[in-house]
Each structure stands twice: as C-alpha cells, then as structure tokens.
Design a protein around this motif. Structure first.
Motif, PDB file in Angstrom:
ATOM      1  N   ALA A  82      10.227   5.096   9.054  1.00 37.67           N
ATOM      2  CA  ALA A  82      10.438   4.522  10.381  1.00 37.67           C
ATOM      3  C   ALA A  82       9.222   4.629  11.287  1.00 37.67           C
ATOM      4  CB  ALA A  82      11.643   5.187  11.044  1.00 37.67           C
ATOM      5  N   THR A  83       8.469   5.716  11.186  1.00 36.61           N
ATOM      6  CA  THR A  83       7.370   5.945  12.129  1.00 36.61           C
ATOM      7  C   THR A  83       6.364   4.800  12.130  1.00 36.61           C
ATOM      8  OG1 THR A  83       7.583   8.345  11.940  1.00 36.61           O
ATOM      9  CG2 THR A  83       5.508   7.493  12.790  1.00 36.61           C
ATOM     10  N   SER A  84       6.022   4.299  10.960  1.00 39.71           N
ATOM     11  CA  SER A  84       5.024   3.216  10.895  1.00 39.71           C
ATOM     12  C   SER A  84       5.535   1.960  11.594  1.00 39.71           C
ATOM     13  CB  SER A  84       4.668   2.905   9.439  1.00 39.71           C
ATOM     14  OG  SER A  84       5.805   2.479   8.714  1.00 39.71           O
ATOM     15  N   PHE A  85       6.828   1.684  11.485  1.00 38.14           N
ATOM     16  CA  PHE A  85       7.408   0.530  12.177  1.00 38.14           C
ATOM     17  C   PHE A  85       7.420   0.753  13.687  1.00 38.14           C
ATOM     18  CE2 PHE A  85       9.405   0.380   7.935  1.00 38.14           C
ATOM     19  CZ  PHE A  85       9.024  -0.892   7.545  1.00 38.14           C
ATOM     20  N   LEU A  86       7.761   1.962  14.103  1.00 36.92           N
ATOM     21  CA  LEU A  86       7.813   2.281  15.526  1.00 36.92           C
ATOM     22  C   LEU A  86       6.422   2.206  16.155  1.00 36.92           C
ATOM     23  CD1 LEU A  86      10.269   5.339  15.527  1.00 36.92           C
ATOM     24  CD2 LEU A  86      10.801   2.952  16.056  1.00 36.92           C
ATOM     25  N   GLN A  87       5.403   2.617  15.415  1.00 31.48           N
ATOM     26  CA  GLN A  87       4.041   2.564  15.951  1.00 31.48           C
ATOM     27  C   GLN A  87       3.659   1.140  16.338  1.00 31.48           C
ATOM     28  OE1 GLN A  87       1.949   4.409  12.692  1.00 31.48           O
ATOM     29  NE2 GLN A  87       1.939   6.428  13.666  1.00 31.48           N
ATOM     30  N   GLN A  88       4.045   0.176  15.505  1.00 30.90           N
ATOM     31  CA  GLN A  88       3.738  -1.215  15.803  1.00 30.90           C
ATOM     32  C   GLN A  88       4.497  -1.670  17.042  1.00 30.90           C
ATOM     33  OE1 GLN A  88       1.545  -3.382  14.692  1.00 30.90           O
ATOM     34  NE2 GLN A  88       2.326  -4.867  16.185  1.00 30.90           N
ATOM     35  N   THR A 116       7.799   4.250  24.797  1.00 32.65           N
ATOM     36  CA  THR A 116       8.261   5.178  23.771  1.00 32.65           C
ATOM     37  C   THR A 116       9.391   4.556  22.965  1.00 32.65           C
ATOM     38  OG1 THR A 116       7.643   7.097  25.089  1.00 32.65           O
ATOM     39  CG2 THR A 116       9.289   7.448  23.364  1.00 32.65           C
ATOM     40  N   SER A 117       9.305   4.672  21.654  1.00 32.83           N
ATOM     41  CA  SER A 117      10.323   4.097  20.771  1.00 32.83           C
ATOM     42  C   SER A 117      10.902   5.178  19.865  1.00 32.83           C
ATOM     43  CB  SER A 117       9.724   2.975  19.912  1.00 32.83           C
ATOM     44  OG  SER A 117       8.650   3.471  19.120  1.00 32.83           O
ATOM     45  N   ALA A 118      12.075   4.892  19.312  1.00 34.41           N
ATOM     46  CA  ALA A 118      12.729   5.864  18.425  1.00 34.41           C
ATOM     47  C   ALA A 118      13.588   5.144  17.402  1.00 34.41           C
ATOM     48  CB  ALA A 118      13.585   6.847  19.223  1.00 34.41           C
ATOM     49  N   PHE A 119      13.749   5.783  16.252  1.00 42.31           N
ATOM     50  CA  PHE A 119      14.715   5.339  15.249  1.00 42.31           C
ATOM     51  C   PHE A 119      15.819   6.387  15.200  1.00 42.31           C
ATOM     52  CE2 PHE A 119      16.118   5.260  10.685  1.00 42.31           C
ATOM     53  CZ  PHE A 119      16.835   4.072  10.774  1.00 42.31           C
ATOM     54  N   ASN A 120      17.056   5.942  15.322  1.00 43.81           N
ATOM     55  CA  ASN A 120      18.211   6.837  15.388  1.00 43.81           C
ATOM     56  C   ASN A 120      19.166   6.561  14.238  1.00 43.81           C
ATOM     57  OD1 ASN A 120      17.491   7.374  18.401  1.00 43.81           O
ATOM     58  ND2 ASN A 120      17.878   5.177  18.313  1.00 43.81           N
ATOM     59  N   GLN A 121      19.858   7.599  13.791  1.00 45.45           N
ATOM     60  CA  GLN A 121      20.911   7.447  12.792  1.00 45.45           C
ATOM     61  C   GLN A 121      22.149   8.213  13.236  1.00 45.45           C
ATOM     62  OE1 GLN A 121      18.718   8.620   9.143  1.00 45.45           O
ATOM     63  NE2 GLN A 121      18.847   6.490   8.508  1.00 45.45           N
ATOM     64  N   VAL A 158       7.918   7.598  18.513  1.00 48.17           N
ATOM     65  CA  VAL A 158       6.510   7.403  18.857  1.00 48.17           C
ATOM     66  C   VAL A 158       6.414   7.324  20.374  1.00 48.17           C
ATOM     67  CG1 VAL A 158       4.528   5.844  18.735  1.00 48.17           C
ATOM     68  CG2 VAL A 158       5.935   6.242  16.703  1.00 48.17           C
ATOM     69  N   THR A 159       5.552   8.122  20.969  1.00 55.47           N
ATOM     70  CA  THR A 159       5.436   8.201  22.423  1.00 55.47           C
ATOM     71  C   THR A 159       4.589   7.061  22.970  1.00 55.47           C
ATOM     72  OG1 THR A 159       5.628  10.603  22.339  1.00 55.47           O
ATOM     73  CG2 THR A 159       4.727   9.666  24.359  1.00 55.47           C
ATOM     74  N   GLY A 160       5.007   6.505  24.105  1.00 58.31           N
ATOM     75  CA  GLY A 160       4.306   5.393  24.736  1.00 58.31           C
ATOM     76  C   GLY A 160       2.949   5.784  25.289  1.00 58.31           C
ATOM     77  N   ARG A 161       2.164   4.772  25.664  1.00 57.13           N
ATOM     78  CA  ARG A 161       0.776   5.007  26.089  1.00 57.13           C
ATOM     79  C   ARG A 161       0.620   5.167  27.596  1.00 57.13           C
ATOM     80  NH1 ARG A 161       0.563  -0.515  24.337  1.00 57.13           N
ATOM     81  NH2 ARG A 161       0.482  -1.985  26.101  1.00 57.13           N
ATOM     82  N   HIS A 162       1.666   4.922  28.386  1.00 56.53           N
ATOM     83  CA  HIS A 162       1.545   4.989  29.838  1.00 56.53           C
ATOM     84  C   HIS A 162       1.482   6.439  30.325  1.00 56.53           C
ATOM     85  CE1 HIS A 162       2.266   0.685  30.233  1.00 56.53           C
ATOM     86  NE2 HIS A 162       3.281   0.822  29.377  1.00 56.53           N
ATOM     87  N   LEU A 201       3.075   7.548  32.996  1.00 57.31           N
ATOM     88  CA  LEU A 201       4.485   7.847  33.239  1.00 57.31           C
ATOM     89  C   LEU A 201       5.272   7.329  32.042  1.00 57.31           C
ATOM     90  CD1 LEU A 201       6.883   8.758  34.988  1.00 57.31           C
ATOM     91  CD2 LEU A 201       6.875   6.474  36.036  1.00 57.31           C
ATOM     92  N   THR A 202       5.718   8.218  31.214  1.00 63.14           N
ATOM     93  CA  THR A 202       6.413   7.801  29.995  1.00 63.14           C
ATOM     94  C   THR A 202       7.558   8.751  29.687  1.00 63.14           C
ATOM     95  OG1 THR A 202       6.039   7.056  27.715  1.00 63.14           O
ATOM     96  CG2 THR A 202       5.046   9.147  28.345  1.00 63.14           C
ATOM     97  N   THR A 203       8.412   8.339  28.765  1.00 60.38           N
ATOM     98  CA  THR A 203       9.565   9.134  28.353  1.00 60.38           C
ATOM     99  C   THR A 203       9.257   9.790  27.009  1.00 60.38           C
ATOM    100  OG1 THR A 203      11.011   7.541  29.434  1.00 60.38           O
ATOM    101  CG2 THR A 203      12.022   9.063  27.879  1.00 60.38           C
ATOM    102  N   HIS A 204       9.681  11.015  26.859  1.00 55.87           N
ATOM    103  CA  HIS A 204       9.479  11.719  25.593  1.00 55.87           C
ATOM    104  C   HIS A 204      10.838  11.923  24.916  1.00 55.87           C
ATOM    105  CE1 HIS A 204       5.219  12.740  26.260  1.00 55.87           C
ATOM    106  NE2 HIS A 204       5.574  12.780  27.540  1.00 55.87           N
ATOM    107  N   MET A 205      10.929  11.492  23.661  1.00 56.50           N
ATOM    108  CA  MET A 205      12.117  11.758  22.856  1.00 56.50           C
ATOM    109  C   MET A 205      11.694  12.655  21.696  1.00 56.50           C
ATOM    110  SD  MET A 205      14.227   8.141  22.842  1.00 56.50           S
ATOM    111  CE  MET A 205      12.812   7.050  22.602  1.00 56.50           C
ATOM    112  N   LYS A 206      12.543  13.574  21.312  1.00 63.59           N
ATOM    113  CA  LYS A 206      12.213  14.537  20.270  1.00 63.59           C
ATOM    114  C   LYS A 206      13.084  14.327  19.034  1.00 63.59           C
ATOM    115  CE  LYS A 206      10.828  18.128  23.570  1.00 63.59           C
ATOM    116  NZ  LYS A 206      11.088  19.514  24.040  1.00 63.59           N
ATOM    117  N   VAL A 207      12.468  14.456  17.879  1.00 62.02           N
ATOM    118  CA  VAL A 207      13.225  14.386  16.626  1.00 62.02           C
ATOM    119  C   VAL A 207      14.280  15.489  16.628  1.00 62.02           C
ATOM    120  CG1 VAL A 207      13.087  14.683  14.125  1.00 62.02           C
ATOM    121  CG2 VAL A 207      11.333  13.356  15.325  1.00 62.02           C
ATOM    122  N   GLY A 208      15.496  15.119  16.288  1.00 63.15           N
ATOM    123  CA  GLY A 208      16.594  16.080  16.278  1.00 63.15           C
ATOM    124  C   GLY A 208      17.480  16.013  17.507  1.00 63.15           C
ATOM    125  N   GLU A 209      17.030  15.326  18.549  1.00 64.73           N
ATOM    126  CA  GLU A 209      17.855  15.174  19.746  1.00 64.73           C
ATOM    127  C   GLU A 209      19.082  14.318  19.434  1.00 64.73           C
ATOM    128  OE1 GLU A 209      14.822  15.491  23.564  1.00 64.73           O
ATOM    129  OE2 GLU A 209      15.374  13.525  22.794  1.00 64.73           O
TER     130      GLU A 209
END
Length: 265
Positions: free
Chosen positions: A90-96, A104-109, A121-125, A127-135
């Motif tokens: 998923a990470t490679s797809f999210l990076q694009q 910021t993008s995420a893949f969830n299951q 993958v964290t955004g470049r701005h 002011l951005t949102t951080h999501m953590k694996v496992g949340e």
C-alpha cells in the motif's frame, strides 16, 4: 454449558478435519471413505456434507460419489492473500496519491468493528495531519470506514448496528442510523465517502473503498485534510486521486484470479 461447548468444538474439528482430508486428495474422497478415515458416523456426516456443498465449501466430483474442496473455500484463501499483499504494497500507492494532492493518506483494513490504519504517508504541507499505523477508529465516523460500510451487504450492516453504539466523538458525528444510511446510499452512488470533522475536530476525511473479488470491502484509502485548507475543489481533486489509487491497487488482484477496486468515474 461444558457439554455444549465440547459439542461445538467437536463440530468445528470435524469441519477442519474434513478440509484437511479433502486437500490431500485431488480426485476426491467418497462418503464411506470420509466416514471411516475421520471416524464420523455416516448419519452425522451426511448433513455436514450437505451443508458444505450448499455453501460451496465442498463439491461433488465428476463421478457423483466423491467429494472435493469447493470454490468458496479457495476464494476465502485468495481474498486473504490479496488483503495481506495490499497491506504490504500500500505505501507505494499512497506515496503517489500524496505527491499528487499533498495531503496525508492512509490505507485502512477492517479490525473487528473498526478500521485500522495499516499504511500511511504524511503530507508535504507545514500544517498537516499525522496518522499512525495501528490506529483504530469507528467505521461510522471516518471517511474510510464509511466507504467500507457502504459496500457491505445489508444484513452485515444490520448486524453491525446491533453490535455498535453510534456515539459522538465531536459535535459533527452522525449518531442517527437513518442519517448514516442516507449518507451511505450516496457513497454507493458516487464511490466517495466524506467525514466532515466527525472523528477529529478540524479534520476532513475523503475516502474510497477497495473491494475484493466478492465485492466485500477489503480495505479503504483516504486523505485526512485540515479543515482550514479544505474546499470543494480540493475535495474533488482528492476524490479523483483516490479513485485512481484504488484502481491501481485493484490491479494486484489479477495475480489471484481477478478483482477490482470499487469506484465511480
């Protein structure tokens, strides 16, 4: 109670023993042979096989007398492999997707009755949102969760509502089932789900589901965008990027006999 639990365990063991036996015979195994090798009374084996055949986990061979593993069991194995591969890739797809939109993008299951972030993958701005694996977060309050809920069969959603209490996380959280169902109907039409500060104040979510070979959601991808930066144009661009990302992820299914990403162009 102990006797009832022992009976249930014994029934489960019989099903697993049956699958293991059939997996070792490419030409199938007869009713009598199954009964003898597994020590199951024929009177108990007959209804067990009947149920397995009806649900597609076991099939009758070409001779009409032997039993083989069915397509439903093989499909479950295939879906499991797809889900595992998607989480790894998923990470490679999210990076694009994040390069395209900057957010910021995420893949969830699915994790029980919630969604779990398995890649982000964290955004470049600044002011951005951080999501953590496992949340983990509730399906009903997040864009990725709603995208998955919308794809689920009605009976699955009905069971979900029986188990889950719709509780407010913010002032904007939808806590009425009728209102949520109306929103999910729109998600099914457009292929895109939104969460306007419903899980976290100040954050707008845009999400798209990724469907498995049986159309059941195998995951979702989403952007988490600060509300201060969100506008209609950004929302539309985010939705288009997510649909392209979902389509690219869906191509992984080809190695497992087909599949697709649920999307609306």
């Amino acid at each position: 109670m102990a006797a009832e639990q022992n009976t249930q365990v014994k029934s489960a063991d019989r099903v697993l023993d049956l699958f293991e036996l059939l997996s070792r015979s490419s030409r199938g195994v007869s009713h009598s042979n199954i009964a003898d090798r597994l020590g199951i009374p024929k009177s108990s084996l007959t209804p067990l096989l009947r149920n397995m055949v009806l649900r597609g986990y076991v099939i009758l061979g070409a001779d009409g007398r032997s039993y083989q593993l069915g397509p439903q069991l093989l499909k479950l194995v295939r879906i499991g492999r797809i889900a595992s591969d998607l989480a790894k890739e998923a990470t490679s797809f999210l990076q694009q997707a994040t390069r395209e939109i900057g957010e910021t993008s995420a893949f969830n299951q699915l994790h029980d009755d919630q969604q779990e972030v398995v890649a982000t993958v964290t955004g470049r701005h600044r002011l951005t949102t951080h999501m953590k694996v496992g949340e983990v977060a509730p399906l009903y309050a997040t864009s990725g969760g709603k995208a998955m809920l919308a794809l689920m069969p009605e009976d699955y959603r009905n069971d979900y509502y029986k188990r889950v209490q719709l509780e407010a996380s913010t002032e904007s959280t939808i806590v009425r089932r009728a209102a949520l169902e109306k929103q999910l109907e729109e998600v099914r039409k457009t292929g895109v789900a939104y969460s306007f500060e419903e899980w976290t104040s100040g954050i707008v979510g845009v999400g798209v589901a990724v469907a498995g070979p049986d159309d059941f959601p195998i995951g979702s991808i989403n952007f988490a965008i600060p509300a201060a930066r969100y506008n209609e144009e950004l929302g539309k661009n985010a939705a288009r990027a997510l649909k392209r990302c979902a389509a690219d992820m869906g191509r992984l299914f080809d190695d497992f006999g087909g599949g697709f990403a649920k999307r609306s162009d």
